[in-house]
Enzyme design. Structure first.
Site, PDB file in Angstrom:
ATOM      1  N   CYS A   2       0.829  -1.207   0.000  1.00 59.74           N
ATOM      2  CA  CYS A   2       0.000   0.000   0.000  1.00 59.74           C
ATOM      3  C   CYS A   2       0.867   1.263   0.000  1.00 59.74           C
ATOM      4  O   CYS A   2       1.908   1.313   0.651  1.00 59.74           O
ATOM      5  CB  CYS A   2      -0.871   0.054   1.238  1.00 59.74           C
ATOM      6  N   ARG A  27       5.397  -0.083  -6.159  1.00 57.17           N
ATOM      7  CA  ARG A  27       5.340  -0.873  -4.932  1.00 57.17           C
ATOM      8  C   ARG A  27       4.385  -2.050  -5.066  1.00 57.17           C
ATOM      9  O   ARG A  27       4.418  -2.979  -4.266  1.00 57.17           O
ATOM     10  CB  ARG A  27       4.879   0.003  -3.763  1.00 57.17           C
ATOM     11  N   TRP A  75      -2.824  -2.793  -1.613  1.00 60.44           N
ATOM     12  CA  TRP A  75      -2.425  -4.164  -1.886  1.00 60.44           C
ATOM     13  C   TRP A  75      -3.185  -4.983  -0.850  1.00 60.44           C
ATOM     14  O   TRP A  75      -2.937  -4.881   0.353  1.00 60.44           O
ATOM     15  CB  TRP A  75      -0.917  -4.302  -1.698  1.00 60.44           C
ATOM     16  N   ASN A 101      -1.934   2.546   5.614  1.00 55.76           N
ATOM     17  CA  ASN A 101      -0.954   1.575   5.152  1.00 55.76           C
ATOM     18  C   ASN A 101      -0.548   0.779   6.385  1.00 55.76           C
ATOM     19  O   ASN A 101      -0.137   1.361   7.383  1.00 55.76           O
ATOM     20  CB  ASN A 101       0.246   2.347   4.561  1.00 55.76           C
ATOM     21  N   GLY A 102      -0.687  -0.548   6.354  1.00 54.87           N
ATOM     22  CA  GLY A 102      -0.317  -1.370   7.508  1.00 54.87           C
ATOM     23  C   GLY A 102      -1.409  -2.368   7.833  1.00 54.87           C
ATOM     24  O   GLY A 102      -2.333  -2.568   7.052  1.00 54.87           O
ATOM     25  N   GLU A 477      17.544 -17.881  -6.946  1.00 52.65           N
ATOM     26  CA  GLU A 477      17.185 -16.526  -7.379  1.00 52.65           C
ATOM     27  C   GLU A 477      16.700 -16.530  -8.835  1.00 52.65           C
ATOM     28  O   GLU A 477      15.735 -15.842  -9.188  1.00 52.65           O
ATOM     29  CB  GLU A 477      18.402 -15.596  -7.199  1.00 52.65           C
ATOM     30  N   LYS A 481      13.005 -15.262 -10.175  1.00 51.35           N
ATOM     31  CA  LYS A 481      12.800 -14.259 -11.239  1.00 51.35           C
ATOM     32  C   LYS A 481      11.812 -14.792 -12.271  1.00 51.35           C
ATOM     33  O   LYS A 481      10.884 -14.098 -12.670  1.00 51.35           O
ATOM     34  CB  LYS A 481      14.120 -13.913 -11.963  1.00 51.35           C
ATOM     35  N   GLU A 484       8.163 -15.166 -10.841  1.00 51.86           N
ATOM     36  CA  GLU A 484       7.420 -13.972 -10.430  1.00 51.86           C
ATOM     37  C   GLU A 484       6.970 -13.107 -11.592  1.00 51.86           C
ATOM     38  O   GLU A 484       5.954 -12.424 -11.484  1.00 51.86           O
ATOM     39  CB  GLU A 484       8.182 -13.148  -9.384  1.00 51.86           C
ATOM     40  N   HIS A 500      15.989 -36.998  -5.950  1.00 51.85           N
ATOM     41  CA  HIS A 500      15.359 -37.355  -4.679  1.00 51.85           C
ATOM     42  C   HIS A 500      13.900 -36.933  -4.626  1.00 51.85           C
ATOM     43  O   HIS A 500      13.353 -36.721  -3.544  1.00 51.85           O
ATOM     44  CB  HIS A 500      16.143 -36.750  -3.507  1.00 51.85           C
ATOM     45  N   LYS A 595       6.348  -4.256  -4.233  1.00 54.82           N
ATOM     46  CA  LYS A 595       7.788  -3.981  -4.194  1.00 54.82           C
ATOM     47  C   LYS A 595       8.295  -3.914  -2.759  1.00 54.82           C
ATOM     48  O   LYS A 595       9.385  -4.353  -2.450  1.00 54.82           O
ATOM     49  CB  LYS A 595       8.053  -2.660  -4.916  1.00 54.82           C
TER      50      LYS A 595
HETATM   51  C1  F6R Z   1      11.816 -10.466  -5.809  1.00 54.27           C
HETATM   52  C2  F6R Z   1      11.762  -9.418  -4.821  1.00 54.27           C
HETATM   53  C3  F6R Z   1      11.378  -9.781  -3.440  1.00 54.27           C
HETATM   54  C4  F6R Z   1      12.170  -8.937  -2.433  1.00 54.27           C
HETATM   55  C5  F6R Z   1      11.651  -9.194  -1.016  1.00 54.27           C
HETATM   56  C6  F6R Z   1      12.478  -8.474   0.020  1.00 54.27           C
HETATM   57  O1  F6R Z   1      12.229  -9.985  -7.048  1.00 54.27           O
HETATM   58  O2  F6R Z   1      11.981  -8.270  -5.108  1.00 54.27           O
HETATM   59  O3  F6R Z   1      11.557 -11.133  -3.196  1.00 54.27           O
HETATM   60  O4  F6R Z   1      13.513  -9.277  -2.534  1.00 54.27           O
HETATM   61  O5  F6R Z   1      10.330  -8.783  -0.918  1.00 54.27           O
HETATM   62  O6  F6R Z   1      12.488  -7.105  -0.228  1.00 54.27           O
HETATM   63  P1  F6R Z   1      13.609  -6.175   0.364  1.00 54.27           P
HETATM   64  O7  F6R Z   1      14.895  -6.574  -0.241  1.00 54.27           O
HETATM   65  O8  F6R Z   1      13.179  -4.793  -0.015  1.00 54.27           O
HETATM   66  O9  F6R Z   1      13.604  -6.395   1.849  1.00 54.27           O
END
Ligand code: F6R
Length: 600
Positions: A2, A27, A75, A101-102, A477, A481, A484, A500, A595
């Site tokens: 949010c 975000r 969100w 927000n929260g 990782e 990517k 997502e 396994h 984000k």
């Molecule tokens: C994936 C991504 C998320 C963030 C996670 C932590 O591409 O961006 O997995 O890495 O939400 O966010 P931060 O690094 O801002 O604590």
């Protein structure tokens, strides 16, 4: 997650708020809304719905001389994304309007105790807050009613509140969710991120938790005051100029922020080198080094992509600095703490510096007296400010929801930290990082080739990345990517684990992508890939020049084996990007994601 924006001033308030919300779109959100004072009709108007902020602007009329507005991108946490649950929310009599927000953990108890006569229009916890304010404001002043309300709330909240009887004031509260104030000669803007203030503020102020703020027009001036929760006035916090580079916020000719940010990665590594260079060596400050004096163990805490960087950080601490390290997912550590050695240091990694799971950990370990170091991309963020010390990753604003350049920034800073703490490791980081930056550039330049590989290989609904050791952590990782931003189910696996269990999912043409950057496990990973090929999987190999064999699909320039993640992740980021492009999905704003994860 949010985002909130509020404005009072001489500019067209609805424009400031909507442009601010657009800046916060990165975000992640699924609905948005605005309440503004319409002087033509002498009343407050609310427009809100699911969908994009652009719709909020285009589908509605906003008179030029509106001077006060609050807005929100939501969100969904409590209740689905629909019109009713979208903010702003009104109190039952419609006297008060709020954006939040929260998350309020005790909203049910509060409803039961104070609001049995109230009817609710949404499923949100936010409506409880606005109705509590209405209830208490029957007997006490509005600001007292707000203070009384927040004294009852358990949870996290940044709030903007309007009393519809007062067209010249916005009330704001901050506790555990981000909220900042921006200021110009023309007005005051409030928002969850400084980006919301671009073009509308010359300065910004960071707020501490438990601040209650009033922003108002007095004659033709716009002013704000900050109070604590018992009503005592707090002096203004330090004033920061809005001097960051706004070019960062544009796509610079790229079709998407994600591709721009992938392409910026060599520059990020070079920027980090220039920021951490001392006497021709890459070093952290003596104060930070001192934090690790006689340390028995380092605990690395993070979430998502930053957690994946943390896994590689463990290798750096152990191999380069010879300090034992453990890595934990923040949301797990927060409520399942392991037995911790007394002389431990906590390293918290977060691009945004606002991840609520991580903040919960920070509070816990600080309370226990442990030293804390944050590594973030936002030096003004909560984690940067609240940890004992902080290291900046200098990646510049990351807009695409899928994190790319922050990941390599985190890796580079972790390597510098470990190298600074090492007594006699031979790693020449200046030389090796410079080479890595060149190798990164090289693969970014070959991105059209990666697009071709994607079109030939990545088909169907499932995909697997495999690797061993450091390559396994990159595989995690890489899989994140792809899943997502393409919504293709993807797992990152330790190559040896394929047999396994996961092998049961391998069938004709399922892509299995092996990352092979380490000589000592080269053949082992290749054997695992052969096993998948024997089940008709579609293999793809990402290797370095000195680990490559025969017809490997993507061969990258050689770099020091510990820095290989800086390079091997790039084709994986590009694979995700081009697959998403071909699928036509919203690359920079994938569905359901935020984000900045500001709720636990
Ligand atoms: C994936 C991504 C998320 C963030 C996670 C932590 O591409 O961006 O997995 O890495 O939400 O966010 P931060 O690094 O801002 O604590």
């Amino acid at each position: 997650m949010c985002g909130i924006v509020g404005y009072i001033g001489q500019e067209k308030a609805s424009d400031v708020v909507i442009k601010g919300l657009e800046r916060l779109e990165y975000r992640g959100y699924d609905s948005c809304g605005i309440t503004f004072y319409n002087p033509e009709e002498s009343k407050f108007i609310t427009n809100k719905d699911t969908g994009r902020v652009a719709k909020l602007l285009n589908d509605n009329h906003y008179p030029d001389n509106n001077h006060l507005a609050i807005g929100h991108t939501r969100w969904a946490t409590h209740g689905v994304a629909n019109h009713q649950n979208t903010h702003p929310h009104y109190s039952m009599s419609e006297r008060f309007v709020i954006v939040h927000n929260g998350v309020i953990d005790n909203h049910k108890e509060l409803t039961f105790k104070y609001l049995h006569d109230y009817e609710f229009r949404s499923e949100t916890d936010t409506e409880v807050i606005v109705n509590l304010i209405e209830e208490f404001a029957k007997k006490i002043s509005v600001v007292e009613a707000i203070r009384k309300t927040i004294s009852l709330l358990d949870g996290s909240y940044a709030l903007l509140v309007i009393d519809t009887n007062d067209t010249d004031r916005i009330y704001a509260v901050k506790n555990k969710s981000p909220l900042l104030i921006g200021e110009s000669d023309k007005g005051i803007v409030l928002g969850s991120d400084v980006l919301a203030f671009v073009n509308y503020a010359d300065y910004y102020y960071l707020l501490e938790d438990n601040s209650v703020i009033t922003v108002e027009r007095i004659k033709d001036k716009f002013v704000f005051e900050i109070f604590d929760t018992i009503g005592l006035k707090i002096g203004k916090p330090e004033k920061h100029p809005m001097d960051f580079v706004t070019d960062e916020l544009d796509k610079a000719g790229f079709e998407h922020y994600m591709l721009k940010e992938i392409s910026e990665q060599p520059t990020v590594v070079r920027k980090i080198m220039s920021e951490y260079m001392v006497d021709n060596k890459l070093r952290v400050s003596p104060d930070i080094k001192a934090m690790f004096h006689q340390v028995e163990r380092v605990y690395i805490l993070a979430a998502g992509t930053s957690y994946h960087a943390g896994l590689i950080g463990k290798i750096y601490f152990e191999e380069i600095a010879k300090i034992p390290a453990e890595v934990f997912i923040a949301s797990e550590f927060a409520y399942n703490e392991p037995l911790i050695e007394p002389k431990s240091v906590f390293v918290l990694i977060s691009q945004s510096g606002e991840t609520a799971d991580l903040r919960a950990c920070l509070m816990n370990v600080k309370e226990q007296g442990f030293k804390t170091l944050s590594i973030t991309n936002v030096p003004t963020s909560t984690l940067a400010r609240e940890a004992d010390a902080t290291l900046n990753i200098y990646a510049g604003t990351e807009i695409a929801v899928a994190s790319t350049k922050a990941y390599v920034g985190e890796l580079a800073v972790l390597a510098i930290l470990a190298r600074s703490l090492s007594i006699q490791h031979s790693l020449d980081l200046v030389y090796e990082m410079s080479r890595a930056a060149v190798a990164m550039e090289n693969i970014v330049d070959k991105r059209d080739y990666i697009h071709e590989v994607v079109q030939q290989t990545i088909k169907g609904e499932h995909c697997f990345y495999i690797g061993r050791g450091i390559d396994y952590f990159v595989a995690l990782e890489a899989a994140l990517k792809l899943k997502e931003i393409t919504y293709i189910h993807t797992d990152g696996l330790a190559a040896g684990e394929l047999k396994h269990g996961p092998m049961a999912l391998i069938e004709k043409d399922v892509p299995v992508i092996a990352i092979i950057s380490q000589d000592h496990i080269n053949n082992n990973t290749r054997s695992n890939l052969e096993e998948a090929k024997a089940r008709e999987a579609k293999p793809l190999v990402i290797s370095l020049e000195n680990t490559s064999k025969g017809n490997d699909d993507i061969v990258l320039m050689d770099v020091h084996r510990l820095l290989s993640p800086l390079i091997t992740i790039i084709p994986a980021q590009l694979i995700a990007y081009y697959k998403a492009l071909d699928l036509g999905v919203d690359i920079d704003k994938p569905r359901n994601l935020a984000k900045s994860a500001t709720v636990e």
